[in-house]
Design a protein around this motif. Structure first.
Motif, PDB file in Angstrom:
ATOM      1  N   ALA A 141       0.822  -1.220   0.000  1.00 21.43           N
ATOM      2  CA  ALA A 141       0.000   0.000   0.000  1.00 21.43           C
ATOM      3  C   ALA A 141       0.854   1.266   0.000  1.00 21.43           C
ATOM      4  CB  ALA A 141      -0.929   0.001   1.205  1.00 21.43           C
ATOM      5  N   ALA A 142       2.172   1.148   0.157  1.00 22.97           N
ATOM      6  CA  ALA A 142       3.048   2.319   0.225  1.00 22.97           C
ATOM      7  C   ALA A 142       3.386   2.814  -1.179  1.00 22.97           C
ATOM      8  CB  ALA A 142       4.324   1.975   0.982  1.00 22.97           C
ATOM      9  N   ARG A 143       3.398   4.138  -1.329  1.00 23.45           N
ATOM     10  CA  ARG A 143       3.770   4.733  -2.610  1.00 23.45           C
ATOM     11  C   ARG A 143       4.194   6.170  -2.393  1.00 23.45           C
ATOM     12  NH1 ARG A 143      -1.251   6.917  -5.785  1.00 23.45           N
ATOM     13  NH2 ARG A 143      -2.514   7.614  -4.047  1.00 23.45           N
ATOM     14  N   THR A 144       4.893   6.713  -3.360  1.00 28.04           N
ATOM     15  CA  THR A 144       5.304   8.112  -3.327  1.00 28.04           C
ATOM     16  C   THR A 144       4.814   8.806  -4.590  1.00 28.04           C
ATOM     17  OG1 THR A 144       7.417   7.653  -4.382  1.00 28.04           O
ATOM     18  CG2 THR A 144       7.378   7.635  -1.982  1.00 28.04           C
ATOM     19  N   LEU A 145       4.456  10.065  -4.446  1.00 29.09           N
ATOM     20  CA  LEU A 145       3.993  10.861  -5.581  1.00 29.09           C
ATOM     21  C   LEU A 145       4.568  12.262  -5.475  1.00 29.09           C
ATOM     22  CD1 LEU A 145       0.224   9.879  -5.453  1.00 29.09           C
ATOM     23  CD2 LEU A 145       1.843   9.189  -7.204  1.00 29.09           C
ATOM     24  N   ASN A 146       5.052  12.777  -6.588  1.00 24.77           N
ATOM     25  CA  ASN A 146       5.523  14.150  -6.634  1.00 24.77           C
ATOM     26  C   ASN A 146       4.485  14.981  -7.377  1.00 24.77           C
ATOM     27  OD1 ASN A 146       7.311  16.390  -6.467  1.00 24.77           O
ATOM     28  ND2 ASN A 146       7.873  16.022  -8.580  1.00 24.77           N
ATOM     29  N   HIS A 147       4.119  16.106  -6.797  1.00 21.72           N
ATOM     30  CA  HIS A 147       3.152  17.012  -7.411  1.00 21.72           C
ATOM     31  C   HIS A 147       3.854  18.341  -7.704  1.00 21.72           C
ATOM     32  CE1 HIS A 147      -0.107  14.280  -6.338  1.00 21.72           C
ATOM     33  NE2 HIS A 147       0.427  14.211  -5.140  1.00 21.72           N
ATOM     34  N   PRO A 148       4.497  18.477  -8.870  1.00 21.40           N
ATOM     35  CA  PRO A 148       5.181  19.732  -9.204  1.00 21.40           C
ATOM     36  C   PRO A 148       4.188  20.770  -9.714  1.00 21.40           C
ATOM     37  CG  PRO A 148       5.487  18.151 -10.955  1.00 21.40           C
ATOM     38  CD  PRO A 148       4.656  17.466  -9.890  1.00 21.40           C
ATOM     39  N   LEU A 149       3.578  21.482  -8.816  1.00 22.13           N
ATOM     40  CA  LEU A 149       2.545  22.451  -9.176  1.00 22.13           C
ATOM     41  C   LEU A 149       3.169  23.715  -9.764  1.00 22.13           C
ATOM     42  CD1 LEU A 149       0.425  21.971  -5.952  1.00 22.13           C
ATOM     43  CD2 LEU A 149       0.109  20.856  -8.162  1.00 22.13           C
ATOM     44  N   ALA A 150       2.612  24.205 -10.842  1.00 22.33           N
ATOM     45  CA  ALA A 150       3.196  25.350 -11.558  1.00 22.33           C
ATOM     46  C   ALA A 150       3.112  26.651 -10.774  1.00 22.33           C
ATOM     47  CB  ALA A 150       2.503  25.505 -12.914  1.00 22.33           C
ATOM     48  N   ARG A 151       2.009  26.913 -10.112  1.00 23.03           N
ATOM     49  CA  ARG A 151       1.818  28.204  -9.448  1.00 23.03           C
ATOM     50  C   ARG A 151       1.834  28.109  -7.918  1.00 23.03           C
ATOM     51  NH1 ARG A 151       0.981  30.535 -13.989  1.00 23.03           N
ATOM     52  NH2 ARG A 151      -0.785  30.791 -15.292  1.00 23.03           N
ATOM     53  N   ARG A 152       2.228  26.971  -7.416  1.00 22.95           N
ATOM     54  CA  ARG A 152       2.306  26.767  -5.965  1.00 22.95           C
ATOM     55  C   ARG A 152       3.580  26.023  -5.630  1.00 22.95           C
ATOM     56  NH1 ARG A 152      -2.533  26.206  -2.406  1.00 22.95           N
ATOM     57  NH2 ARG A 152      -0.856  25.162  -1.357  1.00 22.95           N
ATOM     58  N   GLU A 153       3.821  25.844  -4.351  1.00 24.67           N
ATOM     59  CA  GLU A 153       4.989  25.105  -3.911  1.00 24.67           C
ATOM     60  C   GLU A 153       4.836  23.628  -4.309  1.00 24.67           C
ATOM     61  OE1 GLU A 153       2.940  26.755  -1.684  1.00 24.67           O
ATOM     62  OE2 GLU A 153       4.065  28.600  -1.843  1.00 24.67           O
TER      63      GLU A 153
END
Length: 88
Positions: A19-31
């Motif tokens: 159930a473990a996972r990692t996700l990167n959310h590179p948001l354009a207008r936010r951190e």
């Protein structure tokens, strides 16, 4: 790793598994946001506003230690000191 300057007052252990996972959310207008999901528990790592030099330093340290963690897991999984082998 460098020596801690302050003593730990608590430790939270989150173990990996299917159930473990990692996700990167590179948001354009936010951190940017790094999500570490452990089933029903999620940890979000982000900056406190616009990205600073300290944020960059922490991100690089996080990447370096994550790479070392991955190599340690590989060595344990394959059972050889150099991490090169065949899974049992």
């Amino acid at each position: 790793m460098t020596r801690r300057r302050t003593p730990r007052n608590s430790v939270i252990r989150l173990t990996t598994g299917n159930a473990a996972r990692t996700l990167n959310h590179p948001l354009a207008r936010r951190e940017p946001v790094l999500a570490l999901d452990f089933g029903a528990t999620s940890v979000l790592v982000t900056t406190n506003g616009p990205v600073t030099a300290d944020d960059l330093k922490f991100a690089r340290q996080l990447a370096r230690e994550a790479h070392r963690f991955a190599r340690s897991v590989e060595r344990s999984f394959y059972g050889l000191p150099d991490g090169q082998g065949v899974a049992a």
